[in-house]
Design an enzyme around this catalytic site. Structure first.
Site, PDB file in Angstrom:
ATOM      1  N   ILE A  87      37.495  31.429  35.759  1.00  0.00           N
ATOM      2  CA  ILE A  87      37.168  32.291  36.901  1.00  0.00           C
ATOM      3  C   ILE A  87      36.878  33.715  36.446  1.00  0.00           C
ATOM      4  CG2 ILE A  87      37.902  33.071  39.166  1.00  0.00           C
ATOM      5  CD1 ILE A  87      37.687  29.963  38.823  1.00  0.00           C
ATOM      6  N   LYS A  88      35.667  34.159  36.755  1.00  0.00           N
ATOM      7  CA  LYS A  88      35.270  35.524  36.403  1.00  0.00           C
ATOM      8  C   LYS A  88      35.751  36.465  37.497  1.00  0.00           C
ATOM      9  CE  LYS A  88      31.266  36.814  33.689  1.00  0.00           C
ATOM     10  NZ  LYS A  88      29.801  36.855  33.664  1.00  0.00           N
ATOM     11  N   ILE A  89      36.507  37.445  37.073  1.00  0.00           N
ATOM     12  CA  ILE A  89      37.138  38.370  38.018  1.00  0.00           C
ATOM     13  C   ILE A  89      36.699  39.791  37.664  1.00  0.00           C
ATOM     14  CG2 ILE A  89      39.391  39.313  38.738  1.00  0.00           C
ATOM     15  CD1 ILE A  89      39.519  36.476  39.482  1.00  0.00           C
TER      16      ILE A  89
END
Ligand code: G3P
Length: 220
Positions: A87-89
């Site tokens: 997950i890119k945050i």
């Protein structure tokens, strides 16, 4: 002497590019972002699912919420797609909160939009699996993007952080060489850059000469 080998990820959401690059045997992951997904004009989940079926490695999919609760909710849905989904945050305060919660739950995160070593340090402290310093965009603003990558690598090495550094926003082949020299764990490259890494005019000229000369060789 390094204890790991640099990996190449492909920075695209185009499955044709991913398929072609994967067949070269040099790609071990994929990164996407909302702009790359939008370019494809397809359903987000469908694209991510298809990418995970092509590449057996981390596939970064980005959340668009800007509050931790929203990010965590989106992340949990994206993580359902495939165990390889990372997950890119975004590197904001709410993002750090989300990283901590998600990593504790075993969901891997990639902190994106990193433009300083301090931001990378915070991401590592929050427990991120990956950080993505944006080299090209730093260069565009008159900074030395690769120096930021080198600083992050030095700090992580010094303290033994396991967070992997992804040199992102790569614009040309020289960036890849410099990312490798800086000790980045990963360089995520657009398809066009990968093509340019393959090519050298002397290779083409040399191959043509070999093929032409071969015609002069007696065949029996
Ligand atoms: O995926 C994040 C990053 O690689 C974007 O690159 O070229 O839009 O600055 P760029």
């Amino acid at each position: 002497m390094g204890v790991f080998k640099i990996k190449l990820f492909l920075d695209t959401a185009n499955v044709d590019e991913i398929r072609e690059a994967a067949s070269l045997g040099v790609i071990s992951g994929v990164t996407t972002n909302p702009s790359l997904i939008a370019k494809e004009g397809r359903n987000f989940t469908d694209v991510v699912k298809e990418i995970t079926s092509i590449v057996d490695g981390p596939v970064s999919a980005e959340v668009i919420s800007t509050d931790a609760e929203g990010m965590i909710k989106e992340a949990e849905e994206l993580a359902q797609i495939h165990p390889n989904v990372v997950i890119k945050i975004p590197m904001i305060g709410e993002g750090l909160k989300a990283v901590k919660v998600l990593e504790e739950k075993g969901v891997r995160t990639n902190v994106t939009l990193v433009f300083s070593a301090n931001q990378a340090l915070l991401a590592a402290l929050a427990g991120a699996s990956f950080v993505s310093p944006f080299v090209g965009r730093l260069d565009d603003a008159g900074h030395d993007g690769m120096q930021v990558v080198a600083d992050i690598v030095d700090i992580f090495d010094f303290y033994g952080y396991e967070t992997e550094v992804i040199a992102a926003s790569i614009r040309h082949p020289l960036h890849c060489i410099q990312a490798a020299q800086a000790g980045a764990h990963i360089a995520t490259v657009p398809y066009k850059v990968l093509q340019k890494m393959i090519k050298h005019p002397f290779t083409d000229v040399g191959l043509q000469r070999f093929l032409d000369d071969w015609k002069k060789v007696k065949q029996s």
